[in-house]
Structures are given as C-alpha cells and as structure tokens.
Design a protein around this motif. Structure first.
Motif, PDB file in Angstrom:
ATOM      1  N   ASP A   1      -3.552  30.509  33.413  1.00 41.11           N
ATOM      2  CA  ASP A   1      -4.359  31.698  33.686  1.00 41.11           C
ATOM      3  C   ASP A   1      -3.999  32.882  32.785  1.00 41.11           C
ATOM      4  OD1 ASP A   1      -1.921  32.033  34.844  1.00 41.11           O
ATOM      5  OD2 ASP A   1      -2.650  32.929  36.696  1.00 41.11           O
ATOM      6  N   ASP A   2      -3.219  32.636  31.752  1.00 41.17           N
ATOM      7  CA  ASP A   2      -2.923  33.692  30.770  1.00 41.17           C
ATOM      8  C   ASP A   2      -3.926  33.572  29.633  1.00 41.17           C
ATOM      9  OD1 ASP A   2      -0.617  35.030  31.880  1.00 41.17           O
ATOM     10  OD2 ASP A   2       0.480  33.170  31.564  1.00 41.17           O
ATOM     11  N   LYS A   3      -4.947  34.416  29.648  1.00 45.36           N
ATOM     12  CA  LYS A   3      -6.085  34.216  28.747  1.00 45.36           C
ATOM     13  C   LYS A   3      -6.410  35.418  27.874  1.00 45.36           C
ATOM     14  CE  LYS A   3      -8.096  30.963  32.034  1.00 45.36           C
ATOM     15  NZ  LYS A   3      -8.976  30.817  33.205  1.00 45.36           N
ATOM     16  N   THR A   4      -5.469  36.360  27.784  1.00 44.42           N
ATOM     17  CA  THR A   4      -5.766  37.597  27.049  1.00 44.42           C
ATOM     18  C   THR A   4      -5.990  37.350  25.559  1.00 44.42           C
ATOM     19  OG1 THR A   4      -4.573  38.927  28.649  1.00 44.42           O
ATOM     20  CG2 THR A   4      -4.881  39.895  26.469  1.00 44.42           C
ATOM     21  N   SER A   5      -5.133  36.505  24.967  1.00 44.08           N
ATOM     22  CA  SER A   5      -5.257  36.258  23.536  1.00 44.08           C
ATOM     23  C   SER A   5      -6.631  35.665  23.220  1.00 44.08           C
ATOM     24  CB  SER A   5      -4.139  35.313  23.096  1.00 44.08           C
ATOM     25  OG  SER A   5      -4.027  35.290  21.709  1.00 44.08           O
ATOM     26  N   GLU A   6      -7.033  34.721  24.041  1.00 44.09           N
ATOM     27  CA  GLU A   6      -8.337  34.075  23.846  1.00 44.09           C
ATOM     28  C   GLU A   6      -9.484  35.067  24.065  1.00 44.09           C
ATOM     29  OE1 GLU A   6      -8.122  30.362  25.879  1.00 44.09           O
ATOM     30  OE2 GLU A   6     -10.134  29.746  25.240  1.00 44.09           O
ATOM     31  N   GLY A   7      -9.347  35.900  25.098  1.00 42.56           N
ATOM     32  CA  GLY A   7     -10.382  36.901  25.390  1.00 42.56           C
ATOM     33  C   GLY A   7     -10.511  37.916  24.266  1.00 42.56           C
ATOM     34  N   LEU A   8      -9.365  38.323  23.734  1.00 41.80           N
ATOM     35  CA  LEU A   8      -9.373  39.299  22.632  1.00 41.80           C
ATOM     36  C   LEU A   8     -10.009  38.689  21.381  1.00 41.80           C
ATOM     37  CD1 LEU A   8      -8.528  42.000  21.338  1.00 41.80           C
ATOM     38  CD2 LEU A   8      -6.227  41.064  21.020  1.00 41.80           C
ATOM     39  N   ALA A   9      -9.646  37.430  21.094  1.00 43.07           N
ATOM     40  CA  ALA A   9     -10.240  36.734  19.935  1.00 43.07           C
ATOM     41  C   ALA A   9     -11.754  36.659  20.087  1.00 43.07           C
ATOM     42  CB  ALA A   9      -9.645  35.333  19.805  1.00 43.07           C
ATOM     43  N   LYS A  10     -12.201  36.357  21.294  1.00 43.01           N
ATOM     44  CA  LYS A  10     -13.633  36.252  21.556  1.00 43.01           C
ATOM     45  C   LYS A  10     -14.331  37.598  21.326  1.00 43.01           C
ATOM     46  CE  LYS A  10     -17.067  34.603  24.756  1.00 43.01           C
ATOM     47  NZ  LYS A  10     -17.430  34.011  26.029  1.00 43.01           N
ATOM     48  N   ALA A  11     -13.705  38.672  21.815  1.00 45.46           N
ATOM     49  CA  ALA A  11     -14.298  40.010  21.654  1.00 45.46           C
ATOM     50  C   ALA A  11     -14.410  40.374  20.179  1.00 45.46           C
ATOM     51  CB  ALA A  11     -13.454  41.054  22.382  1.00 45.46           C
ATOM     52  N   LEU A  12     -13.437  39.921  19.384  1.00 43.52           N
ATOM     53  CA  LEU A  12     -13.412  40.284  17.965  1.00 43.52           C
ATOM     54  C   LEU A  12     -14.179  39.281  17.107  1.00 43.52           C
ATOM     55  CD1 LEU A  12      -9.669  41.351  17.781  1.00 43.52           C
ATOM     56  CD2 LEU A  12     -11.646  42.870  17.755  1.00 43.52           C
ATOM     57  N   GLY A  13     -14.620  38.188  17.718  1.00 40.28           N
ATOM     58  CA  GLY A  13     -15.366  37.185  16.969  1.00 40.28           C
ATOM     59  C   GLY A  13     -14.522  36.462  15.941  1.00 40.28           C
ATOM     60  N   VAL A  14     -13.238  36.279  16.245  1.00 41.39           N
ATOM     61  CA  VAL A  14     -12.348  35.535  15.336  1.00 41.39           C
ATOM     62  C   VAL A  14     -11.741  34.357  16.092  1.00 41.39           C
ATOM     63  CG1 VAL A  14     -11.780  37.575  13.951  1.00 41.39           C
ATOM     64  CG2 VAL A  14     -10.327  36.973  15.896  1.00 41.39           C
ATOM     65  N   PRO A  15     -11.339  33.304  15.380  1.00 43.85           N
ATOM     66  CA  PRO A  15     -10.737  32.168  16.080  1.00 43.85           C
ATOM     67  C   PRO A  15      -9.290  32.448  16.503  1.00 43.85           C
ATOM     68  CG  PRO A  15     -10.776  31.748  13.715  1.00 43.85           C
ATOM     69  CD  PRO A  15     -11.476  33.056  13.927  1.00 43.85           C
ATOM     70  N   LEU A  16      -8.824  31.670  17.437  1.00 41.25           N
ATOM     71  CA  LEU A  16      -7.433  31.722  17.866  1.00 41.25           C
ATOM     72  C   LEU A  16      -6.659  30.758  16.974  1.00 41.25           C
ATOM     73  CD1 LEU A  16      -6.402  33.280  20.376  1.00 41.25           C
ATOM     74  CD2 LEU A  16      -6.509  31.146  21.640  1.00 41.25           C
ATOM     75  N   THR A  17      -5.582  31.225  16.359  1.00 36.35           N
ATOM     76  CA  THR A  17      -4.826  30.328  15.482  1.00 36.35           C
ATOM     77  C   THR A  17      -3.338  30.415  15.801  1.00 36.35           C
ATOM     78  OG1 THR A  17      -4.613  32.071  13.840  1.00 36.35           O
ATOM     79  CG2 THR A  17      -6.415  30.501  13.518  1.00 36.35           C
ATOM     80  N   LEU A  18      -2.620  29.373  15.409  1.00 31.11           N
ATOM     81  CA  LEU A  18      -1.175  29.378  15.606  1.00 31.11           C
ATOM     82  C   LEU A  18      -0.579  30.351  14.592  1.00 31.11           C
ATOM     83  CD1 LEU A  18       1.097  27.975  17.272  1.00 31.11           C
ATOM     84  CD2 LEU A  18       1.422  26.497  15.296  1.00 31.11           C
ATOM     85  N   ASN A  19       0.025  31.412  15.070  1.00 27.89           N
ATOM     86  CA  ASN A  19       0.600  32.422  14.189  1.00 27.89           C
ATOM     87  C   ASN A  19       2.053  32.061  13.888  1.00 27.89           C
ATOM     88  OD1 ASN A  19       2.210  35.006  13.737  1.00 27.89           O
ATOM     89  ND2 ASN A  19       0.111  35.757  13.502  1.00 27.89           N
ATOM     90  N   GLU A  20       2.366  31.882  12.611  1.00 27.08           N
ATOM     91  CA  GLU A  20       3.699  31.405  12.207  1.00 27.08           C
ATOM     92  C   GLU A  20       4.812  32.359  12.650  1.00 27.08           C
ATOM     93  OE1 GLU A  20       4.709  28.529  11.111  1.00 27.08           O
ATOM     94  OE2 GLU A  20       2.651  27.775  11.096  1.00 27.08           O
ATOM     95  N   ASN A  21       4.581  33.659  12.450  1.00 26.33           N
ATOM     96  CA  ASN A  21       5.604  34.638  12.850  1.00 26.33           C
ATOM     97  C   ASN A  21       5.835  34.617  14.355  1.00 26.33           C
ATOM     98  OD1 ASN A  21       5.940  35.494  10.233  1.00 26.33           O
ATOM     99  ND2 ASN A  21       4.435  37.167  10.419  1.00 26.33           N
ATOM    100  N   ALA A  22       4.739  34.528  15.090  1.00 29.80           N
ATOM    101  CA  ALA A  22       4.866  34.484  16.552  1.00 29.80           C
ATOM    102  C   ALA A  22       5.592  33.211  16.971  1.00 29.80           C
ATOM    103  CB  ALA A  22       3.483  34.545  17.192  1.00 29.80           C
ATOM    104  N   LEU A  23       5.251  32.108  16.329  1.00 32.97           N
ATOM    105  CA  LEU A  23       5.887  30.830  16.670  1.00 32.97           C
ATOM    106  C   LEU A  23       7.392  30.900  16.422  1.00 32.97           C
ATOM    107  CD1 LEU A  23       5.464  27.951  17.702  1.00 32.97           C
ATOM    108  CD2 LEU A  23       5.188  27.212  15.326  1.00 32.97           C
ATOM    109  N   ASN A  24       7.762  31.515  15.311  1.00 30.92           N
ATOM    110  CA  ASN A  24       9.194  31.663  15.019  1.00 30.92           C
ATOM    111  C   ASN A  24       9.905  32.481  16.099  1.00 30.92           C
ATOM    112  OD1 ASN A  24       9.252  30.140  12.724  1.00 30.92           O
ATOM    113  ND2 ASN A  24       8.792  31.863  11.355  1.00 30.92           N
TER     114      ASN A  24
END
Lengths: 262, 262
Positions: B78-101
């Motif tokens: 139920d943690d959907k903010t990243s997806e919701g924000l991506a949708k609002a901005l019209g960009v895809p959700l991607t694995l962010n290397e810095n965040a992953l690190n």
C-alpha cells in the motif's frame, strides 16, 4: 456494496502555518468512519473566500455522499466559510431568520446587544438551514446540492463536535447500513519489509484493509503496529474474516521469529 | 514582495479514518512557514495510485513554489506514492541506481538480503533524485517540474523530519528572503465578537495576519488567544509593526474591560 464517500474541508490559516494540529479533521473522520462512511479526502484551505469556494466546488465535483467542513463560521472578519460556500453553490448570502433567532436568543439572554458582527453569524447561503450550536453561538450550516449533503461546523473543537452530533441525529439522511470493525495488535522483532509480501496476499484473500505501522527502527529494533479493518453489511461474516486474518498474521510472525505483543 | 506558495500532500488511509492525527502536515507546515513560505493548501488522500496522482496533478496546476508530500514510501503493497507521483508527471517508474545503493547499503550492513519488496523503495519516477534518509531506509524523492520543486518524504515522523532537513539543506533552490515573526498573547473577559470590528481595522492598518482564537465560552467566560504574524524582507520594520499592533490591541482590550493574561 455501495460505498458512501465523505470529504472533509478544514478552513483556517492556523492549520496551514502549522500553529494548530488538525485534530478537528481527525474527530470528524473518526465519527464518519464509525457510521460506515469512507472518507476519501481531507482538504485544508486558507480563510479566503476564493480558496474556500474552490475547495467546496472541487469536493462537490467528486460527488461524495457528504461534505463536512470545519472553521470560519465566527463573527470576525476572517470567518468566510458561509460566503465561500455560497459562492461555490452560486447562491446569494442572505440573512436567515432561524439562524438569527438562534444567535439573538443567546446574546439577549445575557443582555448583550446584537451588532453587525454578531448578525454576520446568521448570514447563510440561500436555501441553507442553521444547525443549532448548543455550546457556542455560531450555528452550523446544512445544505443539499443534488444528492450531496453539506454541513459546515465552527472551528472551536467543542462547538464542532456539538454541531456534528446535531447534524447526525437531526439532518443526515444518508446513513450507510454497514458495520465497521477494526483490530489492532503489536508485533516485535520482525521487519515491515519481511512481512510485506505476505500482507499483500492477505489483503486480497480477505478483502480487508491491513496496515503495518512501523514504530521502532526497521533494522535494529523493528516493532510494528498492525491494523486490520473492514466494513460489511454482514457483521458476523466481517468479524470472522478479521479473526481469521489476524490468526494468519500471528502464525506468520511467529514463523518468521517475531513476537506478538498485543 | 513575491510570495512563495507551498502545498503539502499527506498520503495515508490512517489519517482519513481518523485513526492518526496529521501531525506530519503540521510539522512540515511549521518548518516551511519558518523559512518564509506560505502554505496555501494541505491535501490528504488515500493510498491509491489514482488519488495520489490526482493530488499531485492538482497541486502542480496551482503552481506553488514547492510541494512536499509525506507517506506511502515504504516497502509494503500500500505504499504507492512513487507510482502516483510518476503518473502525475507522466514519466515511468524506474530503478534508480543511487536510491538502490542507499537502500542496499543499509540492509547489507546488517547482513540482510535485498528482496523485491525492499528493491521497491528504490523505484523512483524517471528524472528523480533520492534524498538520503538517515533515520530509516526508504529515501525521499526529489523532482523538479518546471519552476516547481517537489519532495516526497516517508510517513514515519522521525524519517519525514530527517528527509525534510536534508531536502532543505541540500536540494531546495528557492528560499524566500523574508523574515517571519509571530506574537501571541491571551486576554480574558472580552468577547471575540466585541473585538472583531477593531481587529478588522488593524489588519488593514498594519498589513498583518491577526487571528483571535476563542478558548473559553463567548458568553459566560470569554477567553481569547490573540496571534499576530507577518513576513517582511525588512525585519526591523516588521518587528515594529507587530509591536505597535500588539499595543493597540492591548489598549482596546483594557478599554473594553478585558484583562491581558500574557
């Protein structure tokens, strides 16, 4: 099962500056949830006519069953909810005789004269009804717009609570015929991320709302408050689903090496 | 003087059911106000992608200087903010290397493996930067959309506070160059409605925000907390305006038979 959506609008600069915590919205949310409504949105706007009107217009466009606002009904220059609501509904603000009687009676009993500022509290959108305020002076405002019921309450907490109860017992027409049940318990020694995939399965299996609230630190001292909630016309069935779901989570927590605190 | 507007979005069913009081929004509001921003709206929406996307889209359309959200960044379904924000901005959700690190490092230090649920916290909207979370695991999300700066923080209060501070010190580009001053005092024995016409005059005279918060009962035991606040580039001038305004109110309160509590 039909869902009765609700929206809450809080009017007040003191919330937006962070000076005051929005406990009024929490109270209204709890009370509406207890009646079976699903609160879909809470909006906080400034004490400005345009901002208030916008918030009401937007809420109306989403067609909830009810809209409850709090704040901005007093005698001062920055109390603009009645005017904002009138603007949103496209109706004029008029002196409401019933509201004036309620306000007048309270002041006259104390031998206090009615001034223009005090009369202001009886200016309601055309077509509105005053909702008696047994604690303070400014009456609440009840209006219908199509299928939507609208209530405006004052912002002083005890007055908001009193007006909300009068609304529920004497005005509110739409009452969801559902039962809402909630179960809460705490677990220790298990990470939220470890439990996550299992919770996802259970939400689907039982059609319930399950939320894990992290209280400790995920890595060093994980502690979770687990909340299971649901609404259903069939109370026995709902109770059963919540119990089974709770048992499954407890089993899983133990299996993963965690402890049930309860 | 240019006003830097801000909006706050809280994501979380627990706020909408009234189970949790929205203290996160208050904290963010206070912090932004202290920097000279004017928070114009707070919106609370459910943990649903469409609702989250809608809230961001609407906030963006009002063109504030910054938007800060809280909640919905964890590892659960139920943690959907990243997806919701991506949708609002019209960009895809991607694995962010810095965040992953950032996420990986924290788990690996404890010898804990990375699962799909844990990787989820590194999925950011394309073009976003992670904002280091020194208290928990899920990083914050920083994005720019035209002139608007957007920050998403986790919902756990201590994590939200930590991420907000990193954002302010390392990311935030727009900082209002104004000073905000607030004065508060209490008066007894005077009705809000009696003071109202005088306050209206003072607001115009000093160009300040003045709010009377009723604490007692208007008729039987009136007590008011009076708040005077303002922002200005010129701190000395602002301080003077607030002092003069405060003195005028005190004089009036005494004239009307009231008492200053302070």
């Amino acid at each position: 099962m039909e869902t009765f959506h609700a929206e809450i609008i809080t009017i007040g600069n003191e919330i937006l500056s962070g000076r005051t915590v929005n406990t009024n919205a929490s109270h209204i949310a709890r009370r509406l949830t207890s009646l079976g409504f699903k609160v879909r949105r809470i909006t906080v706007v400034m004490d400005e006519i345009n901002d208030i009107a916008e918030a009401f217009t937007e809420a109306i466009s989403r067609e909830p069953a009810i809209i409850v606002s709090t704040g901005g009904l007093g005698p001062t220059y920055d109390d603009k909810t009645s005017e904002g609501l009138a603007k949103a509904l496209g109706v004029p603000l008029t002196l409401n005789e019933n509201a004036l009687n309620q306000v007048k009676t309270k002041y006259l009993q104390k031998g206090i004269e009615i001034t223009q500022e005090r009369m202001k509290m009886a200016m309601l959108p055309l077509g509105a009804e005053p909702v008696e305020n047994y604690v303070g002076i400014a009456p609440g405002i009840y209006m219908e717009r199509g299928m939507i019921e609208i209530l405006s309450t004052p912002g002083v907490p005890k007055e908001m609570e009193a007006v909300l109860e009068v609304f529920i017992s004497k005005f509110l027409k739409k009452k969801p015929s559902v039962k809402y049940i909630e179960a809460n318990f705490e677990v220790k020694g298990i990470m939220e991320s470890a439990l996550a995939p299992f919770i996802t399965q259970l939400v689907k299996k039982y059609d319930l709302y399950i939320k894990t609230h992290p209280k400790g630190y995920e890595l060093s001292n994980p502690m979770l408050e687990i909340q299971i909630a649901g609404s259903d016309k069939d109370e026995i069935n709902l109770d059963k689903r919540i119990s089974y779901c709770k048992e499954e989570i407890k089993e899983k927590v133990k299996e993963l090496g965690g402890l049930i605190v309860e």
